[in-house]
Design a protein around this motif. Structure first.
Motif, mmCIF file in Angstrom:
data_model
loop_
_atom_site.group_PDB
_atom_site.id
_atom_site.type_symbol
_atom_site.label_atom_id
_atom_site.label_comp_id
_atom_site.label_asym_id
_atom_site.label_seq_id
_atom_site.Cartn_x
_atom_site.Cartn_y
_atom_site.Cartn_z
ATOM 1 N N CYS A 91 50.514 30.536 39.876
ATOM 2 C CA CYS A 91 51.109 31.815 40.022
ATOM 3 C C CYS A 91 51.634 32.233 41.283
ATOM 4 O O CYS A 91 50.928 32.000 42.309
ATOM 5 C CB CYS A 91 50.150 32.901 39.372
ATOM 6 N N VAL A 92 52.605 32.774 41.098
ATOM 7 C CA VAL A 92 53.216 33.218 42.144
ATOM 8 C C VAL A 92 52.493 34.283 43.117
ATOM 9 O O VAL A 92 52.693 34.589 44.346
ATOM 10 C CB VAL A 92 54.901 33.785 41.919
ATOM 11 N N LEU A 142 47.828 38.006 33.543
ATOM 12 C CA LEU A 142 48.926 38.558 34.187
ATOM 13 C C LEU A 142 49.880 39.011 33.131
ATOM 14 O O LEU A 142 50.602 38.118 32.880
ATOM 15 C CB LEU A 142 49.432 37.678 35.345
ATOM 16 N N TRP A 186 55.164 32.449 35.861
ATOM 17 C CA TRP A 186 55.832 33.403 35.204
ATOM 18 C C TRP A 186 56.743 32.850 34.285
ATOM 19 O O TRP A 186 57.419 33.562 33.395
ATOM 20 C CB TRP A 186 56.596 34.435 36.091
HETATM 21 MO MO LIG Z 1 52.805 35.391 37.814
#
Ligand SMILES: [Mo]
Ligand SMILES: Nc1nc2c(c(=O)[nH]1)N[C@H]1C(S)=C(S)[C@@H](COP(=O)(O)O)O[C@H]1N2
Length: 207
Positions: free
Chosen positions: A86-87, A40, A169
């Protein structure tokens, strides 16, 4: 590539059909387990020749500091196992990271008392913000290996930050420095609506 505003708007609206995975105490709410290692990245993958690579610390420090790649790798190394969330809703369990603990880096710095937050800066321009107390958790490290293998360029080679207890992130790839600041300030994704803190257990996804 979609602009970051659209990306965040889409993610906010996402309404997953499948029931999130649940594994008591291991998988934060609303997350799905994966054994893959998705990439990502927003934007292109920067390439940094090792002889030009450096890590810098500036801002609210008594003396700014810069490590060459050799100097940085001369710090004591650590191997630790941690999960990664991860979001966008994938979670990986038991990544083994090898690198340099945040504590070893901090031993070389004297912070000014006003320092309360840090802006992490990456090659390529990415940034992300963290409260100092989150940066200083025992599981935080600058990593160059995952599961015994060097990171590939798209996963952050030559060096990335890993902050396992916050959404991924905050784990900046291609890290180039830490800027110590007094007041919290949004980094890249935080500017577009990601949460300023990002605790996966309380689903601090968006602000
Ligand atoms: Mo992410
Ligand atoms: N420099 C930089 N670091 C970054 C990103 C990025 O776009 N640029 N993406 C973040 C996001 S959103 C996630 S989920 C993780 C993903 O790490 P991976 O690509 O190694 O799986 O890196 C984070 N670190």
């Amino acid at each position: 590539m979609k602009n970051p505003f659209e990306r965040v708007a889409q993610l906010r609206k996402a309404n997953p059909q499948r029931k999130p995975d649940s594994l008591e105490g291991r998988v934060p709410p609303g997350q799905y387990l994966t054994t893959k290692f998705p990439v990502l990245t927003y934007g292109p993958v920067p390439s940094i020749p090792l002889e030009q690579w450096k890590c810098e610390a500036w801002g609210l420090v008594e003396e700014p500091k810069s490590w060459s790649y050799q100097e940085f790798l001369a710090l004591p190394h650590v191997t630790l196992t941690a999960d990664f969330h991860c979001v966008t809703r994938w979670s990986q369990l038991d990544n083994t990271w090898e690198g340099i603990s945040i504590h070893e880096v901090m031993k070389q710095l004297r912070l000014k008392p006003e320092a309360g937050h840090v802006m992490v800066h990456s090659y390529g321009g990415y940034t992300t913000n963290l409260p100092l107390e989150d940066l200083l958790q025992d599981n935080v490290l600058f990593a160059y290996k995952r599961n015994g293998e060097n990171l590939s360029p798209d996963h952050g080679w030559p060096m990335r930050l890993i902050v396992p207890h916050l959404y991924a992130w905050k784990s900046a790839k291609w890290v180039r420095g830490l800027e110590f600041i007094a007041q919290d300030r949004p980094g890249f994704w935080e500017t577009y609506g990601y949460h300023m803190h990002g605790d996966p257990w309380t689903e601090e996804r968006f602000s």
